[in-house]
Design a protein around this motif. Structure first.
Motif, PDB file in Angstrom:
ATOM      1  N   UNK A 460       4.001 -57.791 -48.916  1.00 39.16           N
ATOM      2  CA  UNK A 460       4.282 -58.569 -47.705  1.00 39.16           C
ATOM      3  C   UNK A 460       5.788 -58.680 -47.486  1.00 39.16           C
ATOM      4  N   UNK A 461       6.532 -58.894 -48.549  1.00 40.24           N
ATOM      5  CA  UNK A 461       7.987 -58.969 -48.431  1.00 40.24           C
ATOM      6  C   UNK A 461       8.568 -57.643 -47.957  1.00 40.24           C
ATOM      7  N   UNK A 462       8.033 -56.542 -48.493  1.00 43.55           N
ATOM      8  CA  UNK A 462       8.491 -55.222 -48.065  1.00 43.55           C
ATOM      9  C   UNK A 462       8.165 -54.984 -46.594  1.00 43.55           C
ATOM     10  N   UNK A 463       6.969 -55.394 -46.179  1.00 46.65           N
ATOM     11  CA  UNK A 463       6.564 -55.239 -44.781  1.00 46.65           C
ATOM     12  C   UNK A 463       7.470 -56.037 -43.859  1.00 46.65           C
ATOM     13  N   UNK A 464       7.780 -57.282 -44.247  1.00 45.00           N
ATOM     14  CA  UNK A 464       8.651 -58.115 -43.421  1.00 45.00           C
ATOM     15  C   UNK A 464      10.043 -57.505 -43.301  1.00 45.00           C
ATOM     16  N   UNK A 465      10.556 -56.967 -44.418  1.00 46.76           N
ATOM     17  CA  UNK A 465      11.873 -56.336 -44.379  1.00 46.76           C
ATOM     18  C   UNK A 465      11.867 -55.111 -43.472  1.00 46.76           C
ATOM     19  N   UNK A 466      10.777 -54.356 -43.488  1.00 43.98           N
ATOM     20  CA  UNK A 466      10.670 -53.163 -42.652  1.00 43.98           C
ATOM     21  C   UNK A 466      10.598 -53.525 -41.170  1.00 43.98           C
ATOM     22  N   UNK A 486      -3.127 -63.884 -45.250  1.00 41.65           N
ATOM     23  CA  UNK A 486      -2.925 -62.604 -45.908  1.00 41.65           C
ATOM     24  C   UNK A 486      -3.727 -61.472 -45.301  1.00 41.65           C
ATOM     25  N   UNK A 487      -4.394 -61.709 -44.167  1.00 49.88           N
ATOM     26  CA  UNK A 487      -5.115 -60.634 -43.493  1.00 49.88           C
ATOM     27  C   UNK A 487      -4.119 -59.574 -43.037  1.00 49.88           C
ATOM     28  N   UNK A 488      -4.353 -58.313 -43.403  1.00 54.23           N
ATOM     29  CA  UNK A 488      -3.358 -57.256 -43.196  1.00 54.23           C
ATOM     30  C   UNK A 488      -2.983 -57.095 -41.723  1.00 54.23           C
ATOM     31  N   UNK A 489      -3.974 -57.049 -40.829  1.00 54.46           N
ATOM     32  CA  UNK A 489      -3.680 -56.866 -39.407  1.00 54.46           C
ATOM     33  C   UNK A 489      -2.944 -58.082 -38.847  1.00 54.46           C
ATOM     34  N   UNK A 490      -3.480 -59.276 -39.105  1.00 53.00           N
ATOM     35  CA  UNK A 490      -2.863 -60.490 -38.573  1.00 53.00           C
ATOM     36  C   UNK A 490      -1.440 -60.634 -39.086  1.00 53.00           C
ATOM     37  N   UNK A 491      -1.231 -60.334 -40.360  1.00 50.04           N
ATOM     38  CA  UNK A 491       0.090 -60.438 -40.961  1.00 50.04           C
ATOM     39  C   UNK A 491       1.073 -59.479 -40.303  1.00 50.04           C
ATOM     40  N   UNK A 492       0.654 -58.235 -40.121  1.00 51.08           N
ATOM     41  CA  UNK A 492       1.537 -57.233 -39.519  1.00 51.08           C
ATOM     42  C   UNK A 492       1.905 -57.609 -38.088  1.00 51.08           C
ATOM     43  N   UNK A 493       0.900 -57.999 -37.297  1.00 50.92           N
ATOM     44  CA  UNK A 493       1.162 -58.347 -35.902  1.00 50.92           C
ATOM     45  C   UNK A 493       2.000 -59.613 -35.781  1.00 50.92           C
ATOM     46  N   UNK A 494       1.749 -60.573 -36.670  1.00 51.96           N
ATOM     47  CA  UNK A 494       2.519 -61.825 -36.628  1.00 51.96           C
ATOM     48  C   UNK A 494       3.988 -61.562 -36.945  1.00 51.96           C
ATOM     49  N   UNK A 496       5.575 -58.655 -36.776  1.00 51.41           N
ATOM     50  CA  UNK A 496       6.161 -57.766 -35.770  1.00 51.41           C
ATOM     51  C   UNK A 496       6.579 -58.524 -34.516  1.00 51.41           C
ATOM     52  N   UNK A 497       5.858 -59.619 -34.220  1.00 45.74           N
ATOM     53  CA  UNK A 497       6.172 -60.412 -33.030  1.00 45.74           C
ATOM     54  C   UNK A 497       7.302 -61.392 -33.274  1.00 45.74           C
ATOM     55  N   UNK A 498       7.785 -61.502 -34.533  1.00 51.69           N
ATOM     56  CA  UNK A 498       8.828 -62.465 -34.850  1.00 51.69           C
ATOM     57  C   UNK A 498       8.234 -63.752 -35.384  1.00 51.69           C
ATOM     58  N   UNK A 499       9.093 -64.687 -35.708  1.00 49.24           N
ATOM     59  CA  UNK A 499       8.656 -65.953 -36.271  1.00 49.24           C
ATOM     60  C   UNK A 499       8.048 -66.813 -35.168  1.00 49.24           C
ATOM     61  N   UNK A 500       6.706 -66.914 -35.155  1.00 51.00           N
ATOM     62  CA  UNK A 500       6.010 -67.627 -34.075  1.00 51.00           C
ATOM     63  C   UNK A 500       5.549 -68.990 -34.581  1.00 51.00           C
ATOM     64  N   UNK A 501       6.370 -69.990 -34.408  1.00 54.49           N
ATOM     65  CA  UNK A 501       5.938 -71.330 -34.809  1.00 54.49           C
ATOM     66  C   UNK A 501       4.988 -71.926 -33.776  1.00 54.49           C
TER      67      UNK A 501
END
Length: 603
Positions: A460-466, A486-494, A496-501
Motif C-alpha cells: 500500500x505504501x508503494x502504491x501511494x508513492x507511485x 484494504x480493498x485493492x480497487x477501493x484503495x487504488x481509486x481512493x 489516485x483521487x487524492x486525500x478525500x476527507x
C-alpha cells in the motif's frame, strides 16, 4: 477553447479573449509582436482602439491564468515583453502538446501493446476538431491542418497496432468507417484490406482494394500507390508475410523465468501469481493444473489474471481471453466463442479448416453460431483446444466465472479434467457472494481456488508513492486503509483521487452502484437504508427505512454480506466506510440533505 485549473474548468471569457489565448498558444514560448497580434485578431481591419482593447483582453486572461499573482507578483505565464506578449506554458500543460509527446513515444517504440496504450491515451485528449472556433482565420489554418493530419496518422497507427496484436475483430469495423470517411488516405485502405485478409475474408480484402482503386481513379485520376499495389499482389498469391508477426502468431519457445514479468500491479501478492507459474510449468511438463482467483468485488482478481496472462506470454504460451457479463449468461458457449473466435479468424482458411475437421467439426457451430451448437459441441471444443495446444502451450483466461453460461462451464470442466494430457492451463476469476449457475462450484473445485485478501501494508505504501509521487505521510496510509478496508480497487481509486476527507471519488460511486445493481433491487434498497441510518439500528428500523418486509430484508442483507459490502457480525454496518459514502453520493441531493440535518429519510 477550454482552460482548466486544478481539475476545475475556468471560463476564459468572451470570444475575443479566447481568440487571444488561442493565438498565443500557437506561438507559446515565442514573443508575438503587438502589431502582428492585432492584425491577426482583427484580420487586417483593426479599429482605432485596438491596442487598448488588446491590453484589456490580456488583463482579463491573466486573471484567469494566474489569479494568485494578480497585484502581488509579476506575471509568469502571460508575460509582457518589449514589443509584444509571450505565453510561457509547458507542452504537457496543453492538450495538443501532450498529444504530440504521446504520439512520438508510440511511433518510436516497437512494442504494439505499448504503442496502443500510448495512442489510446493520446487520442483520448481530443474533444473535437482542433481550434474549431477559429477555423476561418488565416493564423489558425496551418495549425489546424497540422494537428488534424497528426490525429489521422495516430488513428491509423492505433489501428495498425490492433492488427499487429491479432485484434482484428476490433480493428476491422473501425477501419471500415475510417477508410470510407477518408477515401484519399491510402494507408486506411491498406490496413482495412490487411485486416480483412487476416480475418479470413480474402474476397472482401480484394474488394476493398478495388474500391480504393476506383475512388482514386474517378476523383483524382491516379492509380493506387506502390503499397496498395504490392498488398493486392501479396493477397492474390497468399504471401506468408501477410500473416501475423511471429511474436503474435506463433508461441515462442518456452523458457524458464525467475520472476513474473507482470504488466499490471499485483500489490504485494506475487506469491499468489506463483501459483499460476507452477500451473504453467506443469503444463509444459505434462502434469497440467489450473487455478481460479476468488475474492470479493474489488479484491484485485482481474489484475492477477492479467498478470498471469503476461507471465504466460513470457513463457511462450498462446493466451486466449474471455470475460463474462450478466447480460450474456443465456448465450450458449459464449465464453468458448470469445476464446476461439479471435484465434480462428486470424488463421488462413486452409489452416482453420484443418483445425475444425473430423472430431472437432461440431465446434464450428459453437464458435460461429452459438445458438445452434449440438450436443457434441463440448467434446469438439475440447479437441479444438487440444489441437491448438499441440502447436504450442495454451492459456485460457476467463474473467468473472460467476456469469459464465452453463454450456461453457461444462466445456471448461470437461477440459480441466483432461488437462494433464495436453499443455493447456485454465486460469479464471470468480467474485465471491455472487450467485452463479449450479455447475460453478464444481468447476471452481476442479480449478483449485486461490483466495484473495487485502494487500500488505508495504504494498500500500508503494502504491501511494507511485500514485502520489514519493513517500507519503503514514497518516494518509492509515486513513486510506481505514476507509477502504484494504480493498485493492477501493484503495487504488481512493489514493489516485487524492486525500478525500469529504465525499467519495466518482469512480468508487459508479463501481458501488454497478455492483449493487447486479445484486438486485432488494440489495440496493437495503444498502441505501443502512447508509441513511449509519449506526446501530434494529432490523425493524432498517426495514422501515427500506420499505421492506423483515424476511425480504434478511435476504437482501445476506446478499450484501456475501458480496462483502456489509460486515457479518452485529450491528449492521458497511465493511468499508467509503462504501457508505459511495451509496450516499448516489442518492438524490435532497435525501442527502436530510441525512446531514438528521431529519431522516425513507428510500
Amino acid at each position: 477553447m477550454e482552460a482548466w485549473r486544478e481539475d476545475a474548468r475556468v471560463e476564459v471569457g468572451t470570444p475575443r479573449n479566447r481568440a487571444v489565448l488561442a493565438r498565443l498558444l500557437l506561438s507559446r514560448g515565442k514573443v508575438i509582436p503587438l502589431d502582428r497580434l492585432i492584425d491577426d485578431l482583427w484580420q487586417g481591419e483593426a479599429p482605432p482602439q485596438a491596442l487598448s482593447s488588446l491590453r484589456t483582453f490580456v488583463c482579463q486572461l491573466r486573471r484567469v491564468l494566474e489569479p494568485r499573482a494578480e497585484g502581488r507578483t509579476a506575471p509568469s505565464v502571460l508575460v509582457t515583453e518589449p514589443g509584444g506578449y509571450v505565453l510561457r506554458v509547458g507542452d504537457d500543460e496543453v492538450d495538443s502538446g501532450r498529444f504530440e509527446r504521446l504520439f512520438r513515444q508510440a511511433a518510436e517504440g516497437r512494442d504494439p501493446a505499448t504503442a496502443l496504450r500510448l495512442l489510446d491515451e493520446a487520442l483520448g485528449l481530443w474533444r473535437g476538431p482542433a481550434y474549431v472556433e477559429f477555423a476561418g482565420t488565416l493564423w489558425a489554418e496551418g495549425e489546424i491542418a497540422r494537428l488534424e493530419e497528426l490525429r489521422m496518422t495516430a488513428v491509423e497507427h492505433r489501428l495498425d497496432a490492433l492488427l499487429s496484436l491479432g485484434r482484428h475483430a476490433e480493428a476491422v469495423p473501425e477501419l471500415e468507417v475510417h477508410a470510407r470517411a477518408h477515401p484519399m488516405r491510402e494507408e486506411g485502405w491498406r490496413l482495412l484490406a490487411l485486416g480483412l485478409y487476416r480475418s479470413a475474408r480474402q474476397g472482401d480484402a480484394l474488394g476493398a482494394l478495388r474500391q480504393a482503386r476506383s475512388y482514386l481513379a474517378e476523383e483524382l485520376g491516379v492509380d493506387p500507390g506502390p503499397e496498395l499495389r504490392r498488398l493486392e499482389a501479396d493477397i492474390l498469391s497468399q504471401t506468408a508475410s501477410l500473416d501475423l508477426p511471429r511474436a503474435v502468431e506463433t508461441p515462442r519457445v518456452a523458457r524458464p523465468v525467475e520472476e513474473p514479468q507482470a504488466l499490471v500491479r499485483c500489490l504485494g501478492r506475487d506469491e499468489l501469481l506463483s501459483v499460476t507459474g507452477a500451473a504453467l510449468a506443469g503444463a509444459e511438463a505434462g502434469t497440467g493444473r489450473s487455478v481460479v482467483f476468488e475474492g470479493a468485488p474489488g479484491s484485485g482478481r482481474t489484475q492477477l489474471l492479467r498478470a498471469a496472462e503476461a507471465l504466460a506470454q513470457v513463457r511462450g504460451f498462446r493466451v486466449a481471453h474471455a470475460r463474462t457479463h450478466p447480460l450474456e449468461q443465456d448465450l450458449p458457449y459464449g465464453v468458448a466463442r470469445q476464446v476461439f473466435e479471435p484465434i480462428l479468424c486470424a488463421m488462413p482458411e486452409a489452416e482453420r479448416n484443418q483445425l475444425l475437421s473430423g472430431v472437432a467439426a461440431p465446434a464450428a457451430a459453437a464458435v460461429w453460431d452459438n445458438a445452434v451448437a449440438g450436443p457434441g459441441a463440448t467434446h469438439a471444443l475440447y479437441w479444438l483446444a487440444v489441437r491448438l495446444a499441440e502447436r504450442g502451450p495454451l492459456l485460457i483466461a476467463v474473467d468473472d466465472l460467476q456469469w459464465c453460461d452453463p454450456e461453457s462451464l461444462r466445456w471448461l470442466a470437461y477440459l480441466v479434467r483432461r488437462s494433464q494430457r495436453v499443455p493447456v492451463v485454465v486460469a479464471a476469476t470468480r467474485a465471491t457472494g455472487v450467485a452463479g449457475p449450479e455447475a460453478l462450484d464444481e468447476l471452481c473445485s476442479l480449478l483449485g481456488p486461490v483466495k484473495l485478501g487485502s494487500p500488505p501494508r508495504q504494498a500500500v505504501e508503494t502504491l501511494a508513492a507511485e500514485l502520489l509521487g514519493g513517500a507519503q505521510d503514514p497518516g494518509l496510509i492509515e486513513g486510506a486503509l481505514r476507509l477502504t478496508g484494504g480493498n485493492a480497487f477501493l484503495l487504488t481509486e481512493y489514493l489516485a483521487a487524492g486525500d478525500r476527507q469529504d465525499g467519495c471519488p466518482a469512480s468508487i460511486t459508479r463501481w458501488t452502484a454497478d455492483w449493487l445493481r447486479k445484486a438486485g433491487t432488494g440489495a440496493v434498497r437495503a444498502a441505501k437504508a443502512v447508509a441513511l441510518l449509519d449506526g446501530p439500528a434494529e432490523p425493524a428500523a432498517i426495514a422501515e427505512a427500506a420499505g421492506m418486509e423483515l424476511d425480504e430484508l434478511a435476504a437482501a442483507l445476506r446478499t450484501l454480506v456475501e458480496l462483502g459490502f456489509l460486515a457479518e457480525d452485529a450491528p449492521v454496518r458497511f465493511t468499508q466506510p467509503v462504501l457508505r459514502q459511495a451509496v450516499l453520493a448516489d442518492l438524490p441531493q435532497n435525501v442527502r440533505w436530510l441525512v446531514r440535518t438528521g431529519a431522516g429519510a425513507t428510500v
